[in-house]
Design a protein around this motif. Structure first.
Motif, PDB file in Angstrom:
ATOM      1  N   GLU A   6     -44.632 -85.870 -98.764  1.00 47.95           N
ATOM      2  CA  GLU A   6     -44.717 -84.441 -99.004  1.00 47.95           C
ATOM      3  C   GLU A   6     -45.902 -83.957 -98.719  1.00 47.95           C
ATOM      4  N   LYS A   7     -47.095 -84.739 -98.883  1.00 51.45           N
ATOM      5  CA  LYS A   7     -48.533 -84.376 -98.409  1.00 51.45           C
ATOM      6  C   LYS A   7     -48.570 -83.825 -97.121  1.00 51.45           C
ATOM      7  N   ILE A   8     -47.789 -84.573 -96.165  1.00 49.13           N
ATOM      8  CA  ILE A   8     -47.551 -84.324 -94.721  1.00 49.13           C
ATOM      9  C   ILE A   8     -46.607 -83.022 -94.270  1.00 49.13           C
ATOM     10  N   VAL A   9     -45.444 -83.197 -95.029  1.00 48.97           N
ATOM     11  CA  VAL A   9     -44.520 -82.318 -94.653  1.00 48.97           C
ATOM     12  C   VAL A   9     -44.076 -81.089 -95.522  1.00 48.97           C
ATOM     13  N   GLY A  10     -44.891 -81.415 -96.687  1.00 49.26           N
ATOM     14  CA  GLY A  10     -44.406 -80.345 -97.904  1.00 49.26           C
ATOM     15  C   GLY A  10     -43.121 -80.554 -98.604  1.00 49.26           C
ATOM     16  N   ASN A  11     -42.607 -79.291 -98.968  1.00 52.11           N
ATOM     17  CA  ASN A  11     -41.433 -79.588 -99.915  1.00 52.11           C
ATOM     18  C   ASN A  11     -40.085 -80.387 -99.499  1.00 52.11           C
ATOM     19  N   ASP A  12     -40.221 -80.180 -97.835  1.00 48.61           N
ATOM     20  CA  ASP A  12     -39.116 -80.784 -97.194  1.00 48.61           C
ATOM     21  C   ASP A  12     -38.648 -82.146 -97.691  1.00 48.61           C
ATOM     22  N   ALA A  13     -39.867 -82.822 -98.125  1.00 47.76           N
ATOM     23  CA  ALA A  13     -39.663 -84.294 -98.440  1.00 47.76           C
ATOM     24  C   ALA A  13     -38.663 -84.452 -99.565  1.00 47.76           C
ATOM     25  N   LYS A  14     -38.405 -83.335-100.387  1.00 48.35           N
ATOM     26  CA  LYS A  14     -37.591 -83.442-101.692  1.00 48.35           C
ATOM     27  C   LYS A  14     -35.992 -83.575-101.055  1.00 48.35           C
ATOM     28  N   ASN A  15     -35.857 -83.245 -99.772  1.00 41.06           N
ATOM     29  CA  ASN A  15     -34.390 -83.203 -99.417  1.00 41.06           C
ATOM     30  C   ASN A  15     -34.131 -84.772 -98.430  1.00 41.06           C
ATOM     31  N   ILE A  16     -34.856 -85.472 -98.579  1.00 44.68           N
ATOM     32  CA  ILE A  16     -34.649 -86.797 -97.944  1.00 44.68           C
ATOM     33  C   ILE A  16     -33.711 -87.534 -98.954  1.00 44.68           C
ATOM     34  N   TRP A  17     -32.690 -88.184 -98.294  1.00 46.79           N
ATOM     35  CA  TRP A  17     -31.908 -89.113 -99.095  1.00 46.79           C
ATOM     36  C   TRP A  17     -32.701 -90.311 -99.361  1.00 46.79           C
ATOM     37  N   MET A  18     -33.407 -90.535-100.340  1.00 36.76           N
ATOM     38  CA  MET A  18     -34.518 -91.585-100.566  1.00 36.76           C
ATOM     39  C   MET A  18     -34.158 -91.944-101.991  1.00 36.76           C
ATOM     40  N   GLY A  19     -34.168 -93.342-102.039  1.00 39.58           N
ATOM     41  CA  GLY A  19     -33.939 -93.913-103.378  1.00 39.58           C
ATOM     42  C   GLY A  19     -33.587 -95.532-103.240  1.00 39.58           C
ATOM     43  N   THR A  20     -33.145 -96.202-104.288  1.00 36.08           N
ATOM     44  CA  THR A  20     -32.946 -97.523-104.417  1.00 36.08           C
ATOM     45  C   THR A  20     -31.415 -97.592-103.706  1.00 36.08           C
ATOM     46  N   PHE A  21     -31.395 -98.820-102.991  1.00 28.91           N
ATOM     47  CA  PHE A  21     -29.739 -98.973-102.796  1.00 28.91           C
ATOM     48  C   PHE A  21     -28.763 -98.478-103.720  1.00 28.91           C
ATOM     49  N   HIS A  22     -29.021 -98.631-105.091  1.00 29.26           N
ATOM     50  CA  HIS A  22     -28.007 -98.566-106.099  1.00 29.26           C
ATOM     51  C   HIS A  22     -28.262 -97.104-106.332  1.00 29.26           C
ATOM     52  N   SER A  23     -29.094 -96.503-106.299  1.00 25.46           N
ATOM     53  CA  SER A  23     -28.990 -94.990-106.644  1.00 25.46           C
ATOM     54  C   SER A  23     -28.583 -94.049-105.557  1.00 25.46           C
ATOM     55  N   VAL A  24     -28.913 -94.522-104.474  1.00 29.76           N
ATOM     56  CA  VAL A  24     -28.258 -93.785-103.378  1.00 29.76           C
ATOM     57  C   VAL A  24     -26.627 -94.061-103.204  1.00 29.76           C
ATOM     58  N   PHE A  25     -26.197 -95.250-103.448  1.00 27.21           N
ATOM     59  CA  PHE A  25     -24.918 -95.405-103.154  1.00 27.21           C
ATOM     60  C   PHE A  25     -24.140 -94.958-104.439  1.00 27.21           C
ATOM     61  N   ALA A  26     -24.935 -94.924-105.794  1.00 25.83           N
ATOM     62  CA  ALA A  26     -24.328 -94.316-106.825  1.00 25.83           C
ATOM     63  C   ALA A  26     -23.958 -92.812-106.478  1.00 25.83           C
ATOM     64  N   LYS A  27     -24.681 -92.172-106.003  1.00 24.82           N
ATOM     65  CA  LYS A  27     -24.825 -90.789-105.613  1.00 24.82           C
ATOM     66  C   LYS A  27     -23.343 -90.553-104.473  1.00 24.82           C
ATOM     67  N   ILE A  28     -23.199 -91.467-103.623  1.00 24.90           N
ATOM     68  CA  ILE A  28     -22.203 -91.220-103.014  1.00 24.90           C
ATOM     69  C   ILE A  28     -20.849 -91.676-103.586  1.00 24.90           C
ATOM     70  N   LEU A  29     -20.938 -92.319-104.554  1.00 24.19           N
ATOM     71  CA  LEU A  29     -19.707 -92.831-105.294  1.00 24.19           C
ATOM     72  C   LEU A  29     -19.430 -91.693-106.503  1.00 24.19           C
ATOM     73  N   ARG A  30     -20.540 -91.218-106.673  1.00 22.24           N
ATOM     74  CA  ARG A  30     -20.068 -89.949-107.470  1.00 22.24           C
ATOM     75  C   ARG A  30     -19.252 -88.925-106.775  1.00 22.24           C
ATOM     76  N   ILE A  31     -19.664 -88.793-105.533  1.00 18.96           N
ATOM     77  CA  ILE A  31     -18.847 -87.652-104.674  1.00 18.96           C
ATOM     78  C   ILE A  31     -17.518 -88.267-104.223  1.00 18.96           C
ATOM     79  N   GLU A  32     -17.486 -89.501-103.706  1.00 18.77           N
ATOM     80  CA  GLU A  32     -16.396 -89.951-102.934  1.00 18.77           C
ATOM     81  C   GLU A  32     -15.423 -90.767-103.905  1.00 18.77           C
ATOM     82  N   GLY A  33     -16.015 -91.289-105.148  1.00 15.90           N
ATOM     83  CA  GLY A  33     -15.101 -92.465-105.910  1.00 15.90           C
ATOM     84  C   GLY A  33     -14.050 -92.161-106.293  1.00 15.90           C
TER      85      GLY A  33
END
Length: 394
Positions: A78-105
């Protein structure tokens, strides 16, 4: 890109780090020795994708092993690119996959608001199942059963495959736990009925989702243009296969890790994931970060001497421009109690002779069972301490 026209953040990198940041296309393995700036390389690589190549942050998937690591990386980006950093799919394996499963589960029978069982929830359910089956809980200890099921899921072995595998059957009979397969089945069925997943299900069910619904897999393959993975030496089989599937179309996968820092085999980490990466990616580009910024020369030299004895390894040689530093002391103890006493005495003497305080010390140990003798020795010498994870911080 010449030095004068380079973005300011690239000027902070050494030559090896810069190469790993700039070469963004295709599969990459960044071998990052201890203290070599691997977090900086990973974050700057992501920032470079967004800042210089105008990649939409939504199309970047960055996977870590802790929420803290993900948070720190996002802050740096975020210090380099600004608020765009908030839109990256970034997190632990479990948190990211949980997000996908909330959508597609719903495609595999789970509602979007499924519950996530923590370890205590899982063990409590297993304890109930063991009691209902009238099994001896001294033989079928919930913790042991939980670890067995967790290990199977991390290897993508379903309860049906487990029950039909003669090797597992023989192991369970040998361990006097022939009902483990049945417990596994009931546990999975109870979780499904309760619309719940445990931590391992977040990986296992993502694999099932992608396996059984190729259209969904293709959707995310097209969505994630770049896949980046931190601490790759700690990935298990499920994590490896899922990320391999996600990056199969574009092949833009960059993994950062160090085989010499792999210590989590007991938690399912598979060292061959990093050692054999080139077999799955013949066009793999390898970058080695070998300059250590953290340690003294004596420590780096000792580490190199130990690491070179590994039978299977990714060749590298750490070096540092830091001072030579103090010699490393090796103390042999005949028992856990003696080891604890030696540790506590060393801290006591250093405090007295060098005017140090408790917070100036840290004691690291390999397994939880080692802490008892150390804690008892510290208490006897009236040295206050605090236990944090797998370490004692004073």
């Amino acid at each position: 890109m010449n030095e004068t026209s380079s973005p300011e953040y690239l000027k902070e990198l050494n030559d090896a780090q810069r190469k790993a940041v700039l070469n963004i296309e295709g599969p990459s393995l960044i071998i990052a020795g201890a203290g070599s700036g691997k977090t900086r390389v990973l974050t700057y690589r992501i920032a470079h994708l967004i800042k210089s190549h105008h990649v939409d942050p939504f199309n970047i998937l960055a996977l870590t092993f802790t929420n803290k690591a993900a948070s720190e990386m996002r802050e740096r980006i975020e210090k380099i690119v600004g608020n765009d950093a908030k839109n990256i799919w970034m997190g632990t394996f479990h948190s990211v996959f949980a997000k996908i499963l909330r959508i597609e589960g719903h495609l595999i029978g789970f509602p979007s608001n499924f519950s996530i069982y923590d370890t205590d929830d899982s063990k409590s359910l297993l304890k109930t199942i063991i009691k209902e089956l009238n099994l001896d809980d001294k033989v079928y200890k919930p913790n042991v059963v939980y670890n067995r099921i967790s290990g199977a899921k991390n290897r993508l072995i379903s309860w049906k495959e487990y029950q039909n595998n003669p090797v597992y059957k023989a192991d369970d009979v040998s361990a006097m736990k022939p009902e483990l397969g049945r417990i596994y089945q009931i546990y999975v069925e109870r979780c499904f009925k309760a619309s719940a997943m445990d931590f391992d299900d977040l990986l296992f069910n993502t694999y099932i989702l992608f396996r059984d619904h190729v259209d969904v897999l293709n959707k995310y393959q097209q969505f994630f243009h770049y896949v980046l993975i931190d601490e790759f030496q700690d990935t298990n089989i499920a994590q490896y296969i899922i990320t391999k599937k996600l990056s199969a179309v574009r092949q833009n996968i960059a993994v950062v890790g160090d085989d010499a820092q792999s210590i989590y085999a007991f938690r399912g980490a598979e060292i061959h994931n990093i050692l054999n990466l080139e077999k799955d990616y013949p066009d793999l580009q390898v970058y080695k970060l070998e300059q250590n910024y953290r340690s003294t020369q004596n420590i780096v030299n000792a580490a190199n001497t130990v690491i070179k004895r590994n039978k299977a390894q990714l060749p590298k040689k750490l070096w540092t421009s830091n001072s030579e530093g103090d010699l490393i002391e090796l103390i042999k103890a005949n028992s856990d109690n003696e080891e604890g006493k030696l540790v506590a005495s060393a801290i006591f003497e250093a405090k007295a002779n060098q005017a140090l305080h408790n917070e100036d010390f840290v004691v690291l140990y390999r397994t939880n069972s080692q802490s008892r003798a150390i804690e008892e020795a510290l208490r006897r010498m009236n040295i206050k301490y605090r236990v944090v994870g797998l370490s004692l911080i004073h």
